[in-house]
Design a protein around this motif. Structure first.
Motif, PDB file in Angstrom:
ATOM      1  N   ALA A 192       0.826  -1.206   0.000  1.00  0.00           N
ATOM      2  CA  ALA A 192       0.000   0.000   0.000  1.00  0.00           C
ATOM      3  C   ALA A 192       0.859   1.255   0.000  1.00  0.00           C
ATOM      4  O   ALA A 192       0.508   2.266  -0.612  1.00  0.00           O
ATOM      5  N   GLN A 193       2.002   1.227   0.680  1.00  0.00           N
ATOM      6  CA  GLN A 193       2.877   2.396   0.712  1.00  0.00           C
ATOM      7  C   GLN A 193       3.417   2.706  -0.676  1.00  0.00           C
ATOM      8  O   GLN A 193       3.470   3.873  -1.097  1.00  0.00           O
ATOM      9  N   SER A 194       3.816   1.683  -1.423  1.00  0.00           N
ATOM     10  CA  SER A 194       4.340   1.895  -2.772  1.00  0.00           C
ATOM     11  C   SER A 194       3.277   2.508  -3.678  1.00  0.00           C
ATOM     12  O   SER A 194       3.549   3.442  -4.436  1.00  0.00           O
ATOM     13  N   VAL A 195       2.056   1.995  -3.588  1.00  0.00           N
ATOM     14  CA  VAL A 195       0.970   2.533  -4.402  1.00  0.00           C
ATOM     15  C   VAL A 195       0.662   3.972  -3.994  1.00  0.00           C
ATOM     16  O   VAL A 195       0.389   4.835  -4.830  1.00  0.00           O
ATOM     17  N   GLY A 196       0.710   4.243  -2.689  1.00  0.00           N
ATOM     18  CA  GLY A 196       0.479   5.602  -2.213  1.00  0.00           C
ATOM     19  C   GLY A 196       1.474   6.587  -2.786  1.00  0.00           C
ATOM     20  O   GLY A 196       1.129   7.737  -3.102  1.00  0.00           O
ATOM     21  N   LEU A 197       2.711   6.181  -2.944  1.00  0.00           N
ATOM     22  CA  LEU A 197       3.727   7.049  -3.537  1.00  0.00           C
ATOM     23  C   LEU A 197       3.436   7.314  -5.011  1.00  0.00           C
ATOM     24  O   LEU A 197       3.649   8.427  -5.511  1.00  0.00           O
ATOM     25  N   ALA A 198       2.947   6.297  -5.722  1.00  0.00           N
ATOM     26  CA  ALA A 198       2.563   6.501  -7.119  1.00  0.00           C
ATOM     27  C   ALA A 198       1.436   7.524  -7.222  1.00  0.00           C
ATOM     28  O   ALA A 198       1.419   8.379  -8.121  1.00  0.00           O
ATOM     29  N   PHE A 199       0.485   7.452  -6.293  1.00  0.00           N
ATOM     30  CA  PHE A 199      -0.605   8.438  -6.267  1.00  0.00           C
ATOM     31  C   PHE A 199      -0.051   9.838  -6.025  1.00  0.00           C
ATOM     32  O   PHE A 199      -0.525  10.814  -6.626  1.00  0.00           O
ATOM     33  N   ALA A 200       0.913   9.964  -5.122  1.00  0.00           N
ATOM     34  CA  ALA A 200       1.482  11.278  -4.820  1.00  0.00           C
ATOM     35  C   ALA A 200       2.162  11.881  -6.044  1.00  0.00           C
ATOM     36  O   ALA A 200       2.035  13.088  -6.311  1.00  0.00           O
ATOM     37  N   VAL A 201       2.889  11.067  -6.798  1.00  0.00           N
ATOM     38  CA  VAL A 201       3.555  11.563  -8.009  1.00  0.00           C
ATOM     39  C   VAL A 201       2.509  11.974  -9.047  1.00  0.00           C
ATOM     40  O   VAL A 201       2.631  13.025  -9.688  1.00  0.00           O
ATOM     41  N   ALA A 202       1.463  11.167  -9.215  1.00  0.00           N
ATOM     42  CA  ALA A 202       0.404  11.504 -10.174  1.00  0.00           C
ATOM     43  C   ALA A 202      -0.311  12.787  -9.766  1.00  0.00           C
ATOM     44  O   ALA A 202      -0.625  13.638 -10.605  1.00  0.00           O
ATOM     45  N   ALA A 203      -0.589  12.933  -8.464  1.00  0.00           N
ATOM     46  CA  ALA A 203      -1.268  14.129  -7.975  1.00  0.00           C
ATOM     47  C   ALA A 203      -0.431  15.377  -8.183  1.00  0.00           C
ATOM     48  O   ALA A 203      -0.972  16.471  -8.380  1.00  0.00           O
ATOM     49  N   SER A 204       0.887  15.237  -8.147  1.00  0.00           N
ATOM     50  CA  SER A 204       1.782  16.384  -8.239  1.00  0.00           C
ATOM     51  C   SER A 204       2.138  16.754  -9.671  1.00  0.00           C
ATOM     52  O   SER A 204       2.814  17.763  -9.890  1.00  0.00           O
ATOM     53  N   THR A 205       1.713  15.976 -10.626  1.00  0.00           N
ATOM     54  CA  THR A 205       2.082  16.235 -12.019  1.00  0.00           C
ATOM     55  C   THR A 205       0.854  16.328 -12.920  1.00  0.00           C
ATOM     56  O   THR A 205       0.490  17.415 -13.378  1.00  0.00           O
ATOM     57  N   PHE A 206       0.182  15.215 -13.149  1.00  0.00           N
ATOM     58  CA  PHE A 206      -0.928  15.206 -14.097  1.00  0.00           C
ATOM     59  C   PHE A 206      -2.192  15.877 -13.559  1.00  0.00           C
ATOM     60  O   PHE A 206      -2.986  16.405 -14.335  1.00  0.00           O
ATOM     61  N   CYS A 207      -2.392  15.865 -12.240  1.00  0.00           N
ATOM     62  CA  CYS A 207      -3.567  16.544 -11.692  1.00  0.00           C
ATOM     63  C   CYS A 207      -3.531  18.044 -12.022  1.00  0.00           C
ATOM     64  O   CYS A 207      -4.509  18.564 -12.583  1.00  0.00           O
ATOM     65  N   PRO A 208      -2.454  18.779 -11.722  1.00  0.00           N
ATOM     66  CA  PRO A 208      -2.429  20.197 -12.107  1.00  0.00           C
ATOM     67  C   PRO A 208      -2.540  20.402 -13.618  1.00  0.00           C
ATOM     68  O   PRO A 208      -3.223  21.329 -14.074  1.00  0.00           O
ATOM     69  N   LEU A 209      -1.884  19.543 -14.385  1.00  0.00           N
ATOM     70  CA  LEU A 209      -1.915  19.693 -15.844  1.00  0.00           C
ATOM     71  C   LEU A 209      -3.333  19.510 -16.381  1.00  0.00           C
ATOM     72  O   LEU A 209      -3.798  20.299 -17.224  1.00  0.00           O
ATOM     73  N   LEU A 210      -4.035  18.492 -15.906  1.00  0.00           N
ATOM     74  CA  LEU A 210      -5.389  18.241 -16.399  1.00  0.00           C
ATOM     75  C   LEU A 210      -6.369  19.319 -15.950  1.00  0.00           C
ATOM     76  O   LEU A 210      -7.162  19.828 -16.748  1.00  0.00           O
ATOM     77  N   VAL A 211      -6.338  19.660 -14.672  1.00  0.00           N
ATOM     78  CA  VAL A 211      -7.299  20.639 -14.162  1.00  0.00           C
ATOM     79  C   VAL A 211      -7.082  22.006 -14.813  1.00  0.00           C
ATOM     80  O   VAL A 211      -8.033  22.643 -15.293  1.00  0.00           O
TER      81      VAL A 211
END
Length: 500
Positions: A391-410
């Protein structure tokens, strides 16, 4: 082989055969490059929602949540809450406009919105990086499951899952995998629901004994302790999970398979219901684990709680059958999520690395070659990187996605003034910040206090930094605003019914 190993082996074989059989059946419908990338945009909401549920409910969901709840108490409930609520954010801000963009992948969207090949290349690197970061715990979880179920070495599970995923993805692409993942969602739900019902009945028959409390947290209090550090950790986790969903490449690519924006929204609503139903079950296993599985905490084996609880509570054939069922569900989790990630990464590699292969035959061949690379690299990494919490590894993947593609898409969907320079700067700031923290954490660097919290849960600072940099640089480079931006945004926000 011991009798206790037989149910696990039978479960793995049956799931493997069913996966390959459904994938082969789906091959009949896969003919064109569009079939391989986005199933020719013909997947209906019900089927697509089941497929999204199948690929989204990964090793972290099937195994990791129950183990986290057992060790950390109710504050770990933010994981399933965040993973589900992320689709609500996606529904409101992204789903329909993204489908109307007409893109195949996230890099496609970025280039179409900003008119920049450089931004596209940066997005491609991020898709591959996030995809591989997310695949590593799937292969690690497969190794844990086979070791627990049949006593096989951990590397065997990783290689078996990699081989099956490659066979499925290269045979029929997105269209074939859609049928497989939809089947695997319902298999995973059944594999948790039926044993949970039986085990609750066993617990009731034992006189409803109370648990002895969580090893690392208060079972009744869903807020992290440790003062300010704990509060930061909680809110940073929430931010990463809520915002990271919309930036996961294997999730986003699914919305390109819907016929139109309305279908994308309907798909998202159905996904919310399916995920909410599934996530009711891991806390049941964690609660029973407090009564019957405390030894796993002492041994540092909380990730196998779901796999070992049936035999801990039920002797004989009954325990063996339930163990086989949860093993089947766990194996399906690794297969479905890894397949979705392989599709997303393969699509990007095909378009951006082998873009010269433009005709149908060569396009499909390039996709299959890219799928080999997409799977082999993370499985090798999984064999080298051990003992990282799933779960920790997946959580880190979410953090990277939130910090990159989330701002770009929104910003790309809702703010006309976004420029290519601003997007690049924001992607770099968020990607280097959250990505660096993820690499340090995976490498075993775990200092205490605030430094450790900022690295283990970077989203609370890396997302605002990425947004601030993206907006500031865009305003400073207003002369680079794409000439077609206004027209493109109108296209994203115009319902298809008005264009007919």
């Amino acid at each position: 082989m011991e009798r206790a190993d037989v149910p696990g082996l039978v479960a793995v074989v049956l799931v493997t055969l069913a996966t390959l059989a459904i994938g082969t059946w789906g091959l009949r419908f896969s003919r064109t490059t569009s079939d391989f990338f986005v199933a020719s945009r013909t997947v209906r909401p019900g089927l697509n929602a089941s497929a999204i549920g199948g690929e989204y409910l990964s090793a972290a969901s099937f195994l990791g949540i129950a183990g986290l709840l057992l060790v950390g108490g109710a504050d770990m409930l933010w994981y399933p809450v965040g993973w589900t609520a992320g689709y609500l954010v996606l529904l409101v801000l992204v789903a329909a406009p993204l489908r109307r963009s007409g893109a195949y992948t996230l890099p496609d969207f970025a280039e179409a919105r900003l008119g920049s090949r450089t931004v596209r290349a940066a997005c491609s690197l991020l898709v591959v990086g996030i995809g591989w970061l997310y695949m590593i715990p799937q292969f690690e979880g497969a190794g844990i499951t086979l070791r627990s179920a049949i006593g096989a070495p951990e590397w065997a599970g990783s290689l078996v899952v990699a081989g099956i995923v490659l066979a499925n993805v290269t045979s029929g692409g997105m269209r074939s995998v859609t049928f497989v993942q939809a089947f695997q969602y319902w298999l995973k739900l059944t594999a948790l629901l039926v044993p949970a019902a039986v085990l609750v009945a066993v617990w009731w028959g034992d006189g409803r004994p109370a648990g002895v409390g969580g090893g690392g947290g208060d079972w009744s209090n869903p807020v992290a302790g440790d003062g300010g550090v704990g509060l930061y950790t909680t809110y940073s986790l929430i931010a990463g999970l809520f915002l990271g969903t919309m930036g996961l490449p294997h999730v986003v690519v699914r919305f390109y398979t819907n016929p139109d924006g309305r279908a994308a929204r309907r798909t998202t609503v159905a996904v919310l219901a399916l995920l909410g139903l599934f996530y009711l079950l891991p806390p049941v296993y964690a609660g029973l684990g407090h009564v019957y599985g405390e030894g796993l905490v002492a041994e540092g084996r909380s990730d196998v709680l779901v796999l070992e609880l049936p035999r801990a509570m039920l002797d004989g054939v009954g325990g063996d059958v339930l163990t086989g069922l949860v093993t089947a569900g766990a194996f399906a989790a690794f297969l479905s999520t890894s397949s979705g990630l392989a599709i997303a990464v393969s699509g990007v590699l095909t378009q951006d690395v082998t873009s010269g292969m433009v005709n149908e035959q060569r396009g499909v061949a390039a996709f299959r070659l890219a799928a080999m690379v997409a799977v082999v690299v993370p499985v090798l990494a999984a064999l080298l990187v051990r003992n990282v919490g799933v779960a920790q590894s997946v959580g880190l993947a979410f953090a990277v996605a939130a910090s990159t593609f989330c701002p770009l898409l929104v910003l790309g969907i809702w703010w006309r003034r976004l420029t290519d320079a601003g997007a690049l700067a924001g992607l770099a700031a968020g990607g280097l910040g959250a990505g660096g923290a993820a690499i340090a954490t995976l490498a075993g660097y775990a200092p205490g206090g605030w430094t450790g919290a900022l690295l283990a849960q970077p989203a609370a600072w890396s997302v605002p930094v990425a947004v601030l940099v993206m907006v500031s640089v865009s305003l400073a480079t207003a002369d680079r605003e794409p000439a077609h931006a206004r027209r493109f945004l109108v296209r994203l926000h115009t319902p298809e019914s008005l264009g007919r």
